[in-house]
Design a protein around this motif. Structure first.
Motif, PDB file in Angstrom:
ATOM      1  N   GLY A  33      73.703  59.233  57.687  1.00  0.00           N
ATOM      2  CA  GLY A  33      72.385  59.150  58.311  1.00  0.00           C
ATOM      3  C   GLY A  33      72.380  58.228  59.507  1.00  0.00           C
ATOM      4  N   VAL A  34      71.278  58.246  60.262  1.00  0.00           N
ATOM      5  CA  VAL A  34      71.148  57.401  61.457  1.00  0.00           C
ATOM      6  C   VAL A  34      69.770  56.752  61.481  1.00  0.00           C
ATOM      7  CG1 VAL A  34      72.783  58.714  62.867  1.00  0.00           C
ATOM      8  CG2 VAL A  34      70.376  59.383  62.842  1.00  0.00           C
ATOM      9  N   ASP A  35      69.663  55.676  62.229  1.00  0.00           N
ATOM     10  CA  ASP A  35      68.401  54.957  62.372  1.00  0.00           C
ATOM     11  C   ASP A  35      67.796  55.254  63.733  1.00  0.00           C
ATOM     12  OD1 ASP A  35      68.670  53.636  59.866  1.00  0.00           O
ATOM     13  OD2 ASP A  35      70.118  52.273  60.792  1.00  0.00           O
ATOM     14  N   VAL A  36      66.569  55.773  63.745  1.00  0.00           N
ATOM     15  CA  VAL A  36      65.891  56.179  64.972  1.00  0.00           C
ATOM     16  C   VAL A  36      64.472  55.623  64.966  1.00  0.00           C
ATOM     17  CG1 VAL A  36      65.017  58.144  66.301  1.00  0.00           C
ATOM     18  CG2 VAL A  36      67.274  58.273  65.229  1.00  0.00           C
ATOM     19  N   CYS A  37      63.993  55.208  66.138  1.00  0.00           N
ATOM     20  CA  CYS A  37      62.634  54.678  66.278  1.00  0.00           C
ATOM     21  C   CYS A  37      61.774  55.659  67.065  1.00  0.00           C
ATOM     22  CB  CYS A  37      62.650  53.325  66.983  1.00  0.00           C
ATOM     23  SG  CYS A  37      63.587  52.050  66.119  1.00  0.00           S
ATOM     24  N   LEU A  38      60.607  55.998  66.537  1.00  0.00           N
ATOM     25  CA  LEU A  38      59.653  56.878  67.210  1.00  0.00           C
ATOM     26  C   LEU A  38      58.509  56.051  67.775  1.00  0.00           C
ATOM     27  CD1 LEU A  38      59.410  59.805  64.613  1.00  0.00           C
ATOM     28  CD2 LEU A  38      60.690  59.782  66.766  1.00  0.00           C
ATOM     29  N   THR A  39      58.088  56.376  68.991  1.00  0.00           N
ATOM     30  CA  THR A  39      57.011  55.624  69.634  1.00  0.00           C
ATOM     31  C   THR A  39      55.649  55.970  69.050  1.00  0.00           C
ATOM     32  OG1 THR A  39      56.908  57.312  71.371  1.00  0.00           O
ATOM     33  CG2 THR A  39      58.287  55.369  71.789  1.00  0.00           C
ATOM     34  N   THR A  40      55.502  57.194  68.522  1.00  0.00           N
ATOM     35  CA  THR A  40      54.256  57.630  67.879  1.00  0.00           C
ATOM     36  C   THR A  40      54.609  58.462  66.652  1.00  0.00           C
ATOM     37  OG1 THR A  40      54.015  59.780  68.985  1.00  0.00           O
ATOM     38  CG2 THR A  40      53.197  57.837  70.177  1.00  0.00           C
ATOM     39  N   ASP A  41      53.606  58.806  65.854  1.00  0.00           N
ATOM     40  CA  ASP A  41      53.824  59.761  64.781  1.00  0.00           C
ATOM     41  C   ASP A  41      54.316  61.077  65.364  1.00  0.00           C
ATOM     42  OD1 ASP A  41      52.855  57.863  63.039  1.00  0.00           O
ATOM     43  OD2 ASP A  41      50.934  58.862  62.679  1.00  0.00           O
ATOM     44  N   LEU A  42      55.004  61.858  64.535  1.00  0.00           N
ATOM     45  CA  LEU A  42      55.471  63.187  64.932  1.00  0.00           C
ATOM     46  C   LEU A  42      55.046  64.170  63.850  1.00  0.00           C
ATOM     47  CD1 LEU A  42      57.076  65.173  66.658  1.00  0.00           C
ATOM     48  CD2 LEU A  42      59.161  64.387  65.543  1.00  0.00           C
ATOM     49  N   ASP A  43      53.989  64.922  64.133  1.00  0.00           N
ATOM     50  CA  ASP A  43      53.469  65.923  63.205  1.00  0.00           C
ATOM     51  C   ASP A  43      53.542  67.299  63.858  1.00  0.00           C
ATOM     52  OD1 ASP A  43      52.505  64.077  61.090  1.00  0.00           O
ATOM     53  OD2 ASP A  43      51.132  63.401  62.666  1.00  0.00           O
ATOM     54  N   ASP A  44      54.313  68.180  63.249  1.00  0.00           N
ATOM     55  CA  ASP A  44      54.517  69.521  63.802  1.00  0.00           C
ATOM     56  C   ASP A  44      54.331  70.525  62.668  1.00  0.00           C
ATOM     57  OD1 ASP A  44      55.391  71.891  64.899  1.00  0.00           O
ATOM     58  OD2 ASP A  44      57.163  71.028  65.866  1.00  0.00           O
ATOM     59  N   ASN A  45      53.289  71.352  62.767  1.00  0.00           N
ATOM     60  CA  ASN A  45      53.002  72.347  61.737  1.00  0.00           C
ATOM     61  C   ASN A  45      53.676  73.692  61.999  1.00  0.00           C
ATOM     62  OD1 ASN A  45      51.266  70.622  60.232  1.00  0.00           O
ATOM     63  ND2 ASN A  45      49.642  70.988  61.738  1.00  0.00           N
ATOM     64  N   GLU A  46      54.424  73.784  63.106  1.00  0.00           N
ATOM     65  CA  GLU A  46      55.070  75.047  63.468  1.00  0.00           C
ATOM     66  C   GLU A  46      56.570  74.870  63.661  1.00  0.00           C
ATOM     67  OE1 GLU A  46      52.979  77.328  66.528  1.00  0.00           O
ATOM     68  OE2 GLU A  46      51.339  75.895  66.380  1.00  0.00           O
ATOM     69  N   TYR A  47      57.160  74.014  62.838  1.00  0.00           N
ATOM     70  CA  TYR A  47      58.605  73.816  62.937  1.00  0.00           C
ATOM     71  C   TYR A  47      59.318  74.978  62.242  1.00  0.00           C
ATOM     72  CZ  TYR A  47      63.200  71.658  62.691  1.00  0.00           C
ATOM     73  OH  TYR A  47      64.540  71.402  62.830  1.00  0.00           O
ATOM     74  N   LEU A  50      56.578  62.817  60.467  1.00  0.00           N
ATOM     75  CA  LEU A  50      57.325  61.565  60.546  1.00  0.00           C
ATOM     76  C   LEU A  50      56.423  60.493  61.146  1.00  0.00           C
ATOM     77  CD1 LEU A  50      59.640  63.990  61.512  1.00  0.00           C
ATOM     78  CD2 LEU A  50      61.028  62.035  60.842  1.00  0.00           C
ATOM     79  N   LYS A  51      56.506  59.304  60.609  1.00  0.00           N
ATOM     80  CA  LYS A  51      55.670  58.205  61.045  1.00  0.00           C
ATOM     81  C   LYS A  51      56.283  57.489  62.245  1.00  0.00           C
ATOM     82  CE  LYS A  51      52.330  58.389  58.003  1.00  0.00           C
ATOM     83  NZ  LYS A  51      50.930  58.669  58.441  1.00  0.00           N
ATOM     84  N   ALA A  52      55.424  56.851  63.027  1.00  0.00           N
ATOM     85  CA  ALA A  52      55.891  56.028  64.137  1.00  0.00           C
ATOM     86  C   ALA A  52      56.671  54.842  63.592  1.00  0.00           C
ATOM     87  CB  ALA A  52      54.712  55.544  64.969  1.00  0.00           C
ATOM     88  N   GLY A  53      57.610  54.348  64.383  1.00  0.00           N
ATOM     89  CA  GLY A  53      58.396  53.194  63.983  1.00  0.00           C
ATOM     90  C   GLY A  53      59.839  53.567  63.702  1.00  0.00           C
ATOM     91  N   CYS A  54      60.597  52.592  63.248  1.00  0.00           N
ATOM     92  CA  CYS A  54      62.025  52.789  63.003  1.00  0.00           C
ATOM     93  C   CYS A  54      62.250  53.253  61.569  1.00  0.00           C
ATOM     94  CB  CYS A  54      62.784  51.491  63.251  1.00  0.00           C
ATOM     95  SG  CYS A  54      62.635  50.895  64.961  1.00  0.00           S
ATOM     96  N   GLN A  55      63.133  54.218  61.396  1.00  0.00           N
ATOM     97  CA  GLN A  55      63.371  54.797  60.083  1.00  0.00           C
ATOM     98  C   GLN A  55      64.769  55.372  60.001  1.00  0.00           C
ATOM     99  OE1 GLN A  55      60.355  58.167  60.116  1.00  0.00           O
ATOM    100  NE2 GLN A  55      60.084  57.058  62.029  1.00  0.00           N
ATOM    101  N   GLN A  84      52.392  63.000  73.418  1.00  0.00           N
ATOM    102  CA  GLN A  84      53.607  62.314  73.855  1.00  0.00           C
ATOM    103  C   GLN A  84      54.858  62.950  73.276  1.00  0.00           C
ATOM    104  OE1 GLN A  84      50.935  60.929  72.442  1.00  0.00           O
ATOM    105  NE2 GLN A  84      50.493  58.883  73.238  1.00  0.00           N
ATOM    106  N   GLN A  85      54.730  63.575  72.095  1.00  0.00           N
ATOM    107  CA  GLN A  85      55.887  64.162  71.452  1.00  0.00           C
ATOM    108  C   GLN A  85      56.059  65.644  71.788  1.00  0.00           C
ATOM    109  OE1 GLN A  85      57.940  62.295  70.208  1.00  0.00           O
ATOM    110  NE2 GLN A  85      56.988  60.544  69.207  1.00  0.00           N
ATOM    111  N   SER A  86      54.994  66.307  72.175  1.00  0.00           N
ATOM    112  CA  SER A  86      55.076  67.750  72.441  1.00  0.00           C
ATOM    113  C   SER A  86      55.548  68.062  73.857  1.00  0.00           C
ATOM    114  CB  SER A  86      53.711  68.415  72.204  1.00  0.00           C
ATOM    115  OG  SER A  86      52.745  67.923  73.108  1.00  0.00           O
ATOM    116  N   SER A  87      55.504  67.095  74.753  1.00  0.00           N
ATOM    117  CA  SER A  87      55.900  67.337  76.139  1.00  0.00           C
ATOM    118  C   SER A  87      57.414  67.486  76.249  1.00  0.00           C
ATOM    119  CB  SER A  87      55.432  66.191  77.041  1.00  0.00           C
ATOM    120  OG  SER A  87      56.162  65.011  76.747  1.00  0.00           O
ATOM    121  N   ASP A  88      57.868  68.129  77.321  1.00  0.00           N
ATOM    122  CA  ASP A  88      59.301  68.252  77.560  1.00  0.00           C
ATOM    123  C   ASP A  88      59.939  66.878  77.723  1.00  0.00           C
ATOM    124  OD1 ASP A  88      59.449  71.080  77.528  1.00  0.00           O
ATOM    125  OD2 ASP A  88      58.628  71.163  79.550  1.00  0.00           O
ATOM    126  N   PHE A  89      59.204  65.964  78.357  1.00  0.00           N
ATOM    127  CA  PHE A  89      59.727  64.613  78.536  1.00  0.00           C
ATOM    128  C   PHE A  89      59.931  63.939  77.185  1.00  0.00           C
ATOM    129  CE2 PHE A  89      59.217  60.045  78.969  1.00  0.00           C
ATOM    130  CZ  PHE A  89      60.089  59.744  79.999  1.00  0.00           C
TER     131      PHE A  89
END
Length: 484
Positions: free
Chosen positions: A207-221, A233-238, A258-263
């Motif tokens: 596994g790896v440790d990654v930090c998200l700047t905001t929550d990541l909720d995607d109902n169409e994955y 996935l919740k914001a923060g490091c996990q 912030q999470q849905s944009s191409d950037f």
């Protein structure tokens, strides 16, 4: 007619964060081809099997020794030794667990500049529409998204594929051709990895440790049954498993702008690369080299040679964060104001998610990649305060797009503002000649006329700075932006 866009809020431009790997090329090679560096810990046959499976060629020990002593002209090792640019195309695809195994979900163009010891990584969105010419008849054009280029040799999606895009490396060469058409880059090599290899690699590392700047909720994955499932996935490091890391990298329909944009998606993919590289290059990661080879062997393909891999790794393994430039071609949506792309029907039909280059000839994108990324360090060392203001009244938001485009390259940028109408682009020098290299570079790139300005003459626009250098983007530049 220019496509108007509403003015959007933007983040501070003064503290640019290069949240990339310690070294992009070192990360790519260390993560995807770790066995190259650890070959001494493996049997020759085991490593030769890996190279044959991933490149289609067995190791040539004598040839590799000759290359190490004096690289052949045109090879990656030769180019790095002699100060020439190296371009590598990185592709992430679905693989056989997905209904479209050869569509490239992730496309990144990595450019290494050994002259200035810098690297750029540019994310190309999968939905960018291209008029592809991959068939025997050069006049036959196939309009599709750029992510379809790699699958051409491996499916019957189009007929009469040109011979140079057939065979084991045909997909990589087709993708190189089409991404090169967009960016103007000529690629030296490609690396393609599928989702299974990515997931298994992360799991092999524990596994790896990654930090998200905001929550990541995607109902169409997408799930593995041609349907969808929700991810949260919740914001923060996990700590993420391989499947979770893949979800973070692939998600395209997050509720959060912030999470849905191409950037945002490009940033997540590159942050995950950072986490994998960090884990893979620990003592425990090194110890797992045989398992990593097994995880990767059947699900990665490249036309790189052993000497190519080693040359890139040796060159970039100690590159500092400040040498990394992180880019993404984007359209105005979600986080940031976008840059060289827009979203409308440019050939795929109404209702289809697609992105289009504002300049259909790609001239402006070519210019950006050729002369807008690796600005001379002496110019950047002036640290000139620069501001872009928009004098093209028929193109609202052009100032924000240009600012977003040049955010990562090292210029000291202020917030953009609107300006009074200007038919011609102007470079307003408020410094009294204090920043000659910056002024010259801006004039060379944007054209127009350099004007010695004072705080009152010419009259500044509301919110405009009256120090440093101000670029008034005129109607003439707006026409060039759109290919005129």
């Amino acid at each position: 007619m220019f496509r108007a866009r509403p003015k959007r809020a933007r983040r501070s431009r003064y503290n640019v964060s290069y949240r990339l790997t310690r070294s992009v090329p070192a990360a790519v090679i260390a993560v995807l081809l770790l066995g190259v560096i650890l070959a001494t810990t493996l049997t020759y046959k085991r490593f030769d099997d890996f190279m044959q499976a991933t490149t289609g060629h067995h190791i040539n020990p004598i040839g590799e020794v000759v290359q190490a002593v004096e690289p052949a002209q045109g090879t990656i090792a030769y180019k790095l030794k002699h100060g020439q640019l190296v371009n590598v195309l990185l592709l992430g695809m679905g693989g056989y667990e997905n209904d479209a195994p050869f569509l490239t979900d992730s496309i990144m163009a990595v450019t290494i500049d050994p002259r200035s010891n810098r690297v750029s990584m540019a994310s190309i969105p999968r939905d960018l529409v291209v008029h592809m010419n991959l068939q025997n008849n050069p006049d036959r054009v196939w309009v599709n998204k750029i992510n379809a280029a790699y699958e051409v040799p491996y499916t019957n999606i189009i007929c009469c594929v040109a011979s140079q895009y057939t065979g084991p490396n045909g997909g990589g060469y087709a993708a190189e051709h089409e991404v090169g058409k967009i960016t103007g880059l000529t690629f030296d090599r490609f690396i393609a990895i599928d989702f299974k290899a990515f997931r298994d690699m992360v799991d092999t590392l524990g596994g790896v440790d990654v930090c998200l700047t905001t929550d990541l909720d995607d109902n169409e994955y997408p799930n593995y049954s041609n349907g969808y499932k929700p991810i949260h996935l919740k914001a923060g490091c996990q700590h993420l498993t391989g499947e979770q890391a893949l979800e973070v990298a692939r998600s395209r329909h997050a509720i959060q702008p912030q999470q849905s944009s191409d950037f945002g998606r490009a940033r997540r993919q590159q942050d995950i690369m950072e986490a994998i590289k960090k884990k893979a290059t620990t003592v425990n990661g090194f110890a797992k080299a045989p398992q990593l080879l097994t995880a990767l062997q059947k699900n990665i393909h490249t036309d790189m040679t052993l000497s190519d891999m080693k040359a890139i790794y040796d060159w970039g393994k100690n590159l500092p964060d400040s040498s990394i430039i992180r880019l993404a071609l984007t359209a105005p949506s979600g986080e940031g104001g976008g840059n060289l792309l827009d979203s409308y029907d440019c050939g795929m039909g109404a209702g289809v998610s697609q992105l289009c280059a504002d300049d259909p000839t790609f001239f402006m994108i070519h210019k950006y990649f050729a002369a807008g990324i690796f600005i001379d360090p002496k110019t950047l060392a002036e640290k000139a305060p620069v501001q872009f203001v928009n004098g093209a009244t028929n193109f609202p938001g052009l100032d924000q797009r240009v600012t977003t485009m040049f955010d990562p390259v090292g210029l000291q940028l202020a917030d953009p503002v609107a300006h009074r109408p200007s038919g011609q682009t102007l470079i307003l020098d408020y410094s009294g000649g204090k920043f000659p290299l910056t002024t010259k570079w801006l004039n060379d790139w944007f054209g127009g006329t350099v004007v010695s300005a004072t705080p009152t003459n010419p009259a500044p626009a509301a919110g405009q700075q009256t120090y440093g250098v101000v670029v008034v983007l005129g109607h003439d530049f707006a026409l060039h932006w759109l290919g005129g």
